[in-house]
Design a protein around this motif. Structure first.
Motif, short mmCIF file in Angstrom:
data_model
loop_
_atom_site.label_atom_id
_atom_site.label_comp_id
_atom_site.label_asym_id
_atom_site.label_seq_id
_atom_site.Cartn_x
_atom_site.Cartn_y
_atom_site.Cartn_z
N GLU A 93 -17.93 64.35 -10.37
CA GLU A 93 -18.17 64.00 -8.98
C GLU A 93 -18.26 62.49 -8.88
O GLU A 93 -18.98 61.84 -9.65
CB GLU A 93 -19.47 64.65 -8.49
CG GLU A 93 -19.73 64.42 -7.02
CD GLU A 93 -20.99 65.10 -6.53
OE1 GLU A 93 -21.05 65.37 -5.31
OE2 GLU A 93 -21.91 65.37 -7.33
N GLU A 131 -18.12 63.71 -1.95
CA GLU A 131 -18.56 63.98 -0.59
C GLU A 131 -18.74 62.64 0.12
O GLU A 131 -19.22 61.67 -0.46
CB GLU A 131 -19.90 64.72 -0.60
CG GLU A 131 -20.45 65.09 0.78
CD GLU A 131 -21.26 63.98 1.45
OE1 GLU A 131 -21.43 64.05 2.68
OE2 GLU A 131 -21.72 63.04 0.76
N ASN A 153 -16.67 72.29 1.89
CA ASN A 153 -17.88 71.66 1.38
C ASN A 153 -18.46 72.48 0.24
O ASN A 153 -18.45 73.71 0.28
CB ASN A 153 -18.91 71.51 2.50
CG ASN A 153 -18.52 70.43 3.49
OD1 ASN A 153 -17.47 69.82 3.39
ND2 ASN A 153 -19.39 70.19 4.45
N SER A 163 -20.81 66.40 6.55
CA SER A 163 -20.21 66.18 5.23
C SER A 163 -18.73 66.52 5.25
O SER A 163 -18.30 67.48 5.90
CB SER A 163 -20.90 67.04 4.17
OG SER A 163 -22.18 66.55 3.89
N CYS A 165 -15.84 66.93 2.17
CA CYS A 165 -15.66 66.94 0.72
C CYS A 165 -14.17 66.85 0.37
O CYS A 165 -13.31 67.35 1.10
CB CYS A 165 -16.27 68.20 0.11
SG CYS A 165 -18.08 68.23 0.28
#
Length: 171
Positions: A93, A131, A153, A163, A165
């Motif tokens: 991430e 994100e 998400n 959000s 993603c």
């Protein structure tokens, strides 16, 4: 006449200074002083942009799990940062991406993102996820421009309407 000469000298000096700017990246971790200071700037910036949602998002932005961080320097001055952390067996991430406000919009973030992606591949990963928020349309455009595709998400961002993603398969 003297003012004209001074103007020409100043103009030439600015051109020379532009040619001497050097960008470098440093691989580090979240204990790095420059990284910590840039993240503090990022947190201030996000607090203003996120408004009331900041408390929700800030809980996911701790530094303790960031063992792979990048600091971008312009002529030895820290101007940007980013990090990656393990997400799944083959995915990392992207976290804490930031370029100082006065330098945003000058395509400097690509240096950070590319170095993070390279590092992720070296660590055996095949994709990156991240994100960002609807209150950061410039970030959304940046990731789309760099071949990140919007995905549903994930994790703590499921059900978070602000959000957005993304994922990118690393080649």
């Amino acid at each position: 006449m003297l003012n004209l000469i001074q103007h020409l000298i100043n103009k030439s000096t600015k051109k020379i200074n532009k040619l001497t700017n050097t960008l470098t990246t440093k691989r580090t971790n979240s204990k790095d002083k420059d990284f910590i200071n840039l993240v503090k700037e990022l947190d201030t910036f996000l607090s203003l942009r996120n408004g009331e949602s900041d408390e929700f998002y800030s809980q996911f932005n701790g530094l303790e799990d960031l063992h792979h961080a990048i600091v971008l320097y312009l002529d030895n001055e820290p101007i940007g940062c980013g990090a990656i952390k393990k997400f799944t067996e083959t995915t990392v991430e992207v976290k804490r991406m930031y370029v100082r406000q006065k330098l945003q919009g000058k395509s400097l973030g690509i240096n950070i993102l590319t170095e993070l992606e390279t590092w992720a591949k070296e660590l055996g990963n095949s994709s990156c996820v991240l994100e960002t928020g609807t209150m950061l349309p410039e970030a959304i455009r940046f990731y789309e421009k760099n071949n990140y595709k919007q995905i549903p998400n994930y994790g703590q961002y499921i059900g978070a309407p602000e959000s957005v993603c993304f994922e990118k398969k690393l080649v």
